[in-house]
Design a protein around this motif. Structure first.
Motif, PDB file in Angstrom:
ATOM      1  N   VAL A   1     -11.328  18.429  -8.062  1.00 57.03           N
ATOM      2  CA  VAL A   1     -10.404  19.135  -7.164  1.00 57.03           C
ATOM      3  C   VAL A   1      -9.935  18.207  -6.042  1.00 57.03           C
ATOM      4  CG1 VAL A   1     -10.196  21.035  -5.510  1.00 57.03           C
ATOM      5  CG2 VAL A   1     -11.364  21.411  -7.685  1.00 57.03           C
ATOM      6  N   ALA A   2     -10.879  17.508  -5.428  1.00 56.03           N
ATOM      7  CA  ALA A   2     -10.531  16.583  -4.344  1.00 56.03           C
ATOM      8  C   ALA A   2      -9.665  15.441  -4.871  1.00 56.03           C
ATOM      9  CB  ALA A   2     -11.787  16.036  -3.682  1.00 56.03           C
ATOM     10  N   TYR A   3      -9.997  14.931  -6.042  1.00 51.69           N
ATOM     11  CA  TYR A   3      -9.208  13.851  -6.620  1.00 51.69           C
ATOM     12  C   TYR A   3      -7.794  14.329  -6.939  1.00 51.69           C
ATOM     13  CZ  TYR A   3      -8.066   9.698  -9.341  1.00 51.69           C
ATOM     14  OH  TYR A   3      -7.480   8.540  -9.800  1.00 51.69           O
ATOM     15  N   GLY A   4      -7.660  15.555  -7.420  1.00 47.43           N
ATOM     16  CA  GLY A   4      -6.342  16.122  -7.671  1.00 47.43           C
ATOM     17  C   GLY A   4      -5.513  16.219  -6.401  1.00 47.43           C
ATOM     18  N   GLN A   5      -6.143  16.620  -5.296  1.00 45.85           N
ATOM     19  CA  GLN A   5      -5.431  16.675  -4.018  1.00 45.85           C
ATOM     20  C   GLN A   5      -4.957  15.284  -3.598  1.00 45.85           C
ATOM     21  OE1 GLN A   5      -8.492  18.480  -1.632  1.00 45.85           O
ATOM     22  NE2 GLN A   5      -7.872  20.567  -2.164  1.00 45.85           N
ATOM     23  N   THR A   6      -5.810  14.287  -3.818  1.00 46.84           N
ATOM     24  CA  THR A   6      -5.423  12.920  -3.488  1.00 46.84           C
ATOM     25  C   THR A   6      -4.270  12.453  -4.367  1.00 46.84           C
ATOM     26  OG1 THR A   6      -7.672  12.407  -2.756  1.00 46.84           O
ATOM     27  CG2 THR A   6      -6.269  10.537  -3.305  1.00 46.84           C
ATOM     28  N   LEU A   7      -4.299  12.786  -5.640  1.00 44.43           N
ATOM     29  CA  LEU A   7      -3.204  12.401  -6.532  1.00 44.43           C
ATOM     30  C   LEU A   7      -1.892  13.069  -6.131  1.00 44.43           C
ATOM     31  CD1 LEU A   7      -5.002  12.407  -9.993  1.00 44.43           C
ATOM     32  CD2 LEU A   7      -4.219  10.422  -8.684  1.00 44.43           C
ATOM     33  N   ARG A   8      -1.957  14.301  -5.656  1.00 48.98           N
ATOM     34  CA  ARG A   8      -0.738  14.969  -5.170  1.00 48.98           C
ATOM     35  C   ARG A   8      -0.192  14.248  -3.932  1.00 48.98           C
ATOM     36  NH1 ARG A   8      -3.976  19.097  -6.976  1.00 48.98           N
ATOM     37  NH2 ARG A   8      -3.053  20.374  -8.613  1.00 48.98           N
ATOM     38  N   LYS A   9      -1.094  13.806  -3.052  1.00 45.20           N
ATOM     39  CA  LYS A   9      -0.664  13.023  -1.877  1.00 45.20           C
ATOM     40  C   LYS A   9      -0.039  11.709  -2.322  1.00 45.20           C
ATOM     41  CE  LYS A   9      -4.216  14.794   1.244  1.00 45.20           C
ATOM     42  NZ  LYS A   9      -5.459  14.461   1.964  1.00 45.20           N
TER      43      LYS A   9
ATOM     44  N   ARG B   1       1.488  11.149  -5.129  1.00 49.62           N
ATOM     45  CA  ARG B   1       2.819  11.454  -5.687  1.00 49.62           C
ATOM     46  C   ARG B   1       3.859  11.614  -4.569  1.00 49.62           C
ATOM     47  NH1 ARG B   1       5.920  15.812  -8.261  1.00 49.62           N
ATOM     48  NH2 ARG B   1       6.772  14.947 -10.164  1.00 49.62           N
ATOM     49  N   ARG B   2       3.486  12.320  -3.510  1.00 48.30           N
ATOM     50  CA  ARG B   2       4.402  12.469  -2.361  1.00 48.30           C
ATOM     51  C   ARG B   2       4.674  11.114  -1.710  1.00 48.30           C
ATOM     52  NH1 ARG B   2       1.364  17.142  -1.685  1.00 48.30           N
ATOM     53  NH2 ARG B   2       0.052  16.198  -0.078  1.00 48.30           N
ATOM     54  N   ALA B   3       3.643  10.278  -1.593  1.00 44.89           N
ATOM     55  CA  ALA B   3       3.824   8.951  -0.995  1.00 44.89           C
ATOM     56  C   ALA B   3       4.788   8.115  -1.834  1.00 44.89           C
ATOM     57  CB  ALA B   3       2.477   8.246  -0.851  1.00 44.89           C
ATOM     58  N   ILE B   4       4.665   8.197  -3.152  1.00 41.49           N
ATOM     59  CA  ILE B   4       5.576   7.463  -4.029  1.00 41.49           C
ATOM     60  C   ILE B   4       6.996   7.983  -3.867  1.00 41.49           C
ATOM     61  CG2 ILE B   4       6.190   7.001  -6.442  1.00 41.49           C
ATOM     62  CD1 ILE B   4       3.129   7.028  -7.025  1.00 41.49           C
TER      63      ILE B   4
ATOM     64  N   LEU C   1      -2.306  14.739 -14.350  1.00 42.85           N
ATOM     65  CA  LEU C   1      -1.612  13.489 -14.645  1.00 42.85           C
ATOM     66  C   LEU C   1      -0.582  13.676 -15.754  1.00 42.85           C
ATOM     67  CD1 LEU C   1      -4.619  11.028 -14.352  1.00 42.85           C
ATOM     68  CD2 LEU C   1      -2.693  11.253 -12.766  1.00 42.85           C
ATOM     69  N   ASP C   2      -0.908  14.493 -16.744  1.00 46.18           N
ATOM     70  CA  ASP C   2       0.059  14.810 -17.802  1.00 46.18           C
ATOM     71  C   ASP C   2       1.274  15.532 -17.230  1.00 46.18           C
ATOM     72  OD1 ASP C   2      -1.498  13.619 -19.757  1.00 46.18           O
ATOM     73  OD2 ASP C   2      -2.317  15.519 -20.512  1.00 46.18           O
ATOM     74  N   SER C   3       1.030  16.465 -16.303  1.00 45.11           N
ATOM     75  CA  SER C   3       2.151  17.196 -15.698  1.00 45.11           C
ATOM     76  C   SER C   3       3.041  16.268 -14.874  1.00 45.11           C
ATOM     77  CB  SER C   3       1.645  18.362 -14.841  1.00 45.11           C
ATOM     78  OG  SER C   3       1.106  17.905 -13.613  1.00 45.11           O
ATOM     79  N   PHE C   4       2.447  15.218 -14.305  1.00 44.83           N
ATOM     80  CA  PHE C   4       3.227  14.218 -13.559  1.00 44.83           C
ATOM     81  C   PHE C   4       3.974  13.280 -14.511  1.00 44.83           C
ATOM     82  CE2 PHE C   4       0.150  13.999  -9.651  1.00 44.83           C
ATOM     83  CZ  PHE C   4       0.539  15.267  -9.264  1.00 44.83           C
ATOM     84  N   GLY C   5       3.493  13.194 -15.764  1.00 41.60           N
ATOM     85  CA  GLY C   5       4.071  12.250 -16.707  1.00 41.60           C
ATOM     86  C   GLY C   5       3.586  10.831 -16.486  1.00 41.60           C
ATOM     87  N   TRP C   6       2.413  10.679 -15.874  1.00 46.15           N
ATOM     88  CA  TRP C   6       1.880   9.353 -15.577  1.00 46.15           C
ATOM     89  C   TRP C   6       1.024   8.862 -16.725  1.00 46.15           C
ATOM     90  CZ3 TRP C   6      -0.117   9.594  -9.826  1.00 46.15           C
ATOM     91  CH2 TRP C   6       0.956   9.887  -8.981  1.00 46.15           C
TER      92      TRP C   6
ATOM     93  N   VAL D   1       0.839  -1.196   0.000  1.00 43.16           N
ATOM     94  CA  VAL D   1       0.000   0.000   0.000  1.00 43.16           C
ATOM     95  C   VAL D   1       0.878   1.252   0.000  1.00 43.16           C
ATOM     96  CG1 VAL D   1      -1.713   1.302   1.322  1.00 43.16           C
ATOM     97  CG2 VAL D   1      -1.906  -1.182   1.145  1.00 43.16           C
ATOM     98  N   LEU D   2       0.538   2.179  -0.874  1.00 38.77           N
ATOM     99  CA  LEU D   2       1.240   3.462  -0.955  1.00 38.77           C
ATOM    100  C   LEU D   2       0.511   4.556  -0.196  1.00 38.77           C
ATOM    101  CD1 LEU D   2       2.081   3.262  -4.723  1.00 38.77           C
ATOM    102  CD2 LEU D   2       3.759   3.367  -2.875  1.00 38.77           C
ATOM    103  N   LEU D   3      -0.816   4.578  -0.321  1.00 39.27           N
ATOM    104  CA  LEU D   3      -1.600   5.649   0.286  1.00 39.27           C
ATOM    105  C   LEU D   3      -3.008   5.155   0.575  1.00 39.27           C
ATOM    106  CD1 LEU D   3      -1.936   8.743   0.974  1.00 39.27           C
ATOM    107  CD2 LEU D   3      -2.742   9.004  -1.377  1.00 39.27           C
ATOM    108  N   VAL D   4      -3.498   5.488   1.755  1.00 34.71           N
ATOM    109  CA  VAL D   4      -4.899   5.296   2.102  1.00 34.71           C
ATOM    110  C   VAL D   4      -5.442   6.693   2.375  1.00 34.71           C
ATOM    111  CG1 VAL D   4      -6.542   4.258   3.699  1.00 34.71           C
ATOM    112  CG2 VAL D   4      -4.426   3.043   3.140  1.00 34.71           C
ATOM    113  N   ALA D   5      -6.384   7.133   1.553  1.00 39.69           N
ATOM    114  CA  ALA D   5      -6.947   8.481   1.679  1.00 39.69           C
ATOM    115  C   ALA D   5      -8.429   8.365   2.028  1.00 39.69           C
ATOM    116  CB  ALA D   5      -6.773   9.252   0.372  1.00 39.69           C
ATOM    117  N   PHE D   6      -8.827   9.053   3.080  1.00 45.03           N
ATOM    118  CA  PHE D   6     -10.214   9.032   3.545  1.00 45.03           C
ATOM    119  C   PHE D   6     -10.887  10.345   3.210  1.00 45.03           C
ATOM    120  CE2 PHE D   6      -7.839   6.257   6.380  1.00 45.03           C
ATOM    121  CZ  PHE D   6      -8.622   5.125   6.382  1.00 45.03           C
ATOM    122  N   MET D   7     -12.172  10.263   2.874  1.00 44.82           N
ATOM    123  CA  MET D   7     -12.987  11.464   2.667  1.00 44.82           C
ATOM    124  C   MET D   7     -14.033  11.513   3.767  1.00 44.82           C
ATOM    125  SD  MET D   7     -13.607  11.802  -1.389  1.00 44.82           S
ATOM    126  CE  MET D   7     -14.323  13.403  -1.127  1.00 44.82           C
ATOM    127  N   GLN D   8     -14.450  12.720   4.104  1.00 41.48           N
ATOM    128  CA  GLN D   8     -15.496  12.871   5.109  1.00 41.48           C
ATOM    129  C   GLN D   8     -16.784  12.248   4.605  1.00 41.48           C
ATOM    130  OE1 GLN D   8     -15.705  17.108   5.928  1.00 41.48           O
ATOM    131  NE2 GLN D   8     -14.911  16.686   7.967  1.00 41.48           N
TER     132      GLN D   8
END
Length: 120
Positions: A26-34, A36-39, A70-75, A11-18
């Motif tokens: 926007v929320a999905y983008g924040q999760t993707l940034r998290k 990326r940091r986890a990776i 995702l394009d900016s990440f190169g994924w 597991v790389l990341l477990v993200a919870f939403m309220q």
């Protein structure tokens, strides 16, 4: 709602939403940034080797804002069909282990579940 991101090593990341909130771009983008940091923290060098992200065609996943991020990440993105009755084979593997981890326990509230999942 919980989003779990993993690779063949675990597991790389477990993200919870309220409770009661919807996943939007926007929320999905924040999760993707998290993610990326986890990776960066857990899998040094993987970002330079390339990332293949498997997800379905839900609106937050296909929004222009998400695609640009995702394009900016190169994924690279590999899509699993939206509302497909079939689980991705990786989902089957993950859910089986999570089910075994949580089996037989009783949880009083969302925080107890979060603690149990993140300790896995």
């Amino acid at each position: 709602m919980t989003s779990v991101f993993w690779d063949r090593h675990g597991v790389l990341l477990v993200a919870f939403m309220q409770r009661g909130t919807a996943i939007k771009a926007v929320a999905y983008g924040q999760t993707l940034r998290k993610l990326r940091r986890a990776i960066q923290n857990k899998r040094r060098g993987m970002l330079t080797e390339g990332i293949l992200l498997l997800h379905d065609n839900a609106r937050p996943h296909t929004a222009a804002q998400t695609r640009a991020l995702l394009d900016s990440f190169g994924w690279e993105v590999s899509n699993h069909l939206l509302y497909s009755p079939d689980l991705a084979t990786s989902d089957f593997h993950l859910f089986r282990h999570l089910k075994h981890h949580l089996r037989g326990n009783h949880y009083n509230d969302d925080e107890d579940v979060k603690t149990a999942v993140t300790s896995w």
